[in-house]
Design a protein around this motif. Structure first.
Motif, mmCIF file in Angstrom:
data_model
loop_
_atom_site.group_PDB
_atom_site.id
_atom_site.type_symbol
_atom_site.label_atom_id
_atom_site.label_comp_id
_atom_site.label_asym_id
_atom_site.label_seq_id
_atom_site.Cartn_x
_atom_site.Cartn_y
_atom_site.Cartn_z
ATOM 1 N N ALA A 14 0.828 -1.204 0.000
ATOM 2 C CA ALA A 14 0.000 0.000 0.000
ATOM 3 C C ALA A 14 0.864 1.255 0.000
ATOM 4 O O ALA A 14 0.577 2.230 -0.715
ATOM 5 C CB ALA A 14 -0.931 -0.007 1.216
ATOM 6 N N ALA A 15 1.939 1.249 0.787
ATOM 7 C CA ALA A 15 2.815 2.425 0.878
ATOM 8 C C ALA A 15 3.472 2.735 -0.458
ATOM 9 O O ALA A 15 3.496 3.897 -0.910
ATOM 10 C CB ALA A 15 3.880 2.196 1.947
ATOM 11 N N LEU A 16 4.021 1.718 -1.115
ATOM 12 C CA LEU A 16 4.707 1.947 -2.388
ATOM 13 C C LEU A 16 3.731 2.399 -3.468
ATOM 14 O O LEU A 16 4.061 3.262 -4.296
ATOM 15 C CB LEU A 16 5.431 0.675 -2.822
ATOM 16 N N ALA A 17 2.520 1.828 -3.484
ATOM 17 C CA ALA A 17 1.533 2.215 -4.487
ATOM 18 C C ALA A 17 1.071 3.658 -4.284
ATOM 19 O O ALA A 17 0.979 4.439 -5.239
ATOM 20 C CB ALA A 17 0.338 1.259 -4.443
ATOM 21 N N VAL A 18 0.787 4.026 -3.036
ATOM 22 C CA VAL A 18 0.343 5.393 -2.743
ATOM 23 C C VAL A 18 1.450 6.396 -3.047
ATOM 24 O O VAL A 18 1.207 7.466 -3.609
ATOM 25 C CB VAL A 18 -0.112 5.503 -1.272
ATOM 26 N N ALA A 19 2.687 6.050 -2.675
ATOM 27 C CA ALA A 19 3.812 6.928 -2.988
ATOM 28 C C ALA A 19 3.971 7.091 -4.497
ATOM 29 O O ALA A 19 4.261 8.174 -4.999
ATOM 30 C CB ALA A 19 5.100 6.381 -2.374
ATOM 31 N N GLY A 20 3.773 5.995 -5.248
ATOM 32 C CA GLY A 20 3.855 6.074 -6.705
ATOM 33 C C GLY A 20 2.801 6.993 -7.287
ATOM 34 O O GLY A 20 3.090 7.799 -8.187
#
Length: 352
Positions: A87-93
């Motif tokens: 979730a963190a990597l997707a939201v940051a992306g």
């Protein structure tokens, strides 16, 4: 009336996509926790899990202590961490792509993940004796190094009063290569700590436990919440910085806040998982094609989809070559590298 109608349509669209994705997430979690090198029946796995759920009556423990350790102390913390990191990597992306208006931007390609990983590796090797904030120090170090990397990349791409997006990508590649060399140097000096740092380099959830999720969750939640609160501003930035400025937005301040929040989120994820590439690139593109570019919908949908992707990738990584385990970064790279090439080729065709 128009505002209420817009909010109603937004809520309906969010629910239309979020609920099915949450159901898929539940199915992926069920499949992942039930699979592994230890041959445990589905019935035993879920009896163990339910025995730890509050307010459920006590049940007869007809399973071994080893089975409980495998399910509750190894598989479940790993799945929780995969949800948080994905979730963190997707939201940051989504945040990087929105604020930079570049569909090829993500924490991995811009070098933020590598910077955070190098900072975490250096701390693991040299700084654990001076951990001022206890177990919270590692995510903080990763965030600071990730933010510093983003600043260097941004400054390298800043020319003639503005940032050239193609130059930004090249700057990310250059800085990432330099940080990769630094990480290799740290590994060569690490001695008995090499195995742990190696997992940082390749990306892995092998060393996860319940404390890893507890430590990283506040950083991910805080960064993700800040980004979501700026979803409206991200929608305005999609029309261009000049139009956003005319509509009353302080573009520079907004961009800075979003980039800091995205770096906090990505840095915290990297601090427990190492460099896992392309999640922040693949998920926002696929979800944007499905649900549209309204960031109020795109951000929560991408968070759930990122969690699904990383749980699935981690399950493949630990089961495809049993009993040997692949680094999870290998799986995401196999998925992401061709996708990145497709996007790059598609983007070039617009100019030629």
């Amino acid at each position: 009336m128009g505002l209420k109608e817009g909010q109603r349509r937004f809520g309906k669209k969010l629910g239309l996509w979020l609920l099915p994705l949450l159901f898929v997430l539940l199915l992926v979690v069920i499949g992942s926790v039930s699979l592994g090198s230890a041959q445990l029946s589905f019935y035993v796995v879920w009896k163990i899990i339910l025995s730890h759920v509050p307010f459920i009556p006590d049940m007869e423990k007809d399973w071994s202590k080893a089975a409980e350790v495998i399910v509750w102390n190894i598989r479940m913390p790993r799945i929780l961490l995969a949800i948080l990191v994905g979730a963190a990597l997707a939201v940051a992306g989504v945040a990087y792509q929105g604020v930079l208006r570049n569909p090829l931007a993500d924490p991995y390609i811009l070098g933020v993940s590598s910077g955070a990983s190098l900072g975490a590796a250096c701390f693991m090797m040299f700084g654990q004796s001076i951990a001022l904030f206890g177990q919270w120090t590692l995510p903080l170090i990763a965030f600071i190094c990730g933010m510093g990397t983003l600043f260097v990349v941004y400054r390298l791409a800043y020319m003639a009063g503005k940032v050239q997006m193609e130059t930004l990508l090249l700057s990310g590649v250059v800085v990432q290569a330099f940080l990769g060399a630094g990480l290799s140097l740290v590994m060569s000096m690490s001695g008995e700590k090499m195995q742990r740092i190696f997992y940082w380099l390749m990306g892995s959830l092998t060393l996860s436990d319940w404390s890893s999720g507890v430590v990283v969750a506040p950083y991910v939640i805080l960064g993700g919440l800040i980004i979501f609160l700026f979803a409206g501003e991200l929608n305005l930035l999609a029309f261009g910085e000049q139009k956003a400025h005319h509509l009353g937005m302080n573009v520079e301040r907004t961009r800075l806040v979003i980039l800091i929040a995205a770096s906090l989120t990505a840095g915290a994820a990297v601090s427990v998982s190492g460099v896992i590439g392309f999640v922040g690139l693949i998920v926002p593109h696929i979800m944007r094609a499905i649900v549209g570019s309204d960031h109020r919908v795109l951000l929560p949908i991408s968070a759930v989809a990122g969690a699904i992707l990383l749980i699935a990738a981690d399950t493949i990584a630990r089961t495809v070559m049993e009993p040997q385990e692949l680094p999870i970064g290998v799986i995401t790279a196999f998925l992401g590298a061709p996708f990145f090439g497709y996007l790059l080729r598609k983007r070039r065709q617009r100019f030629f």
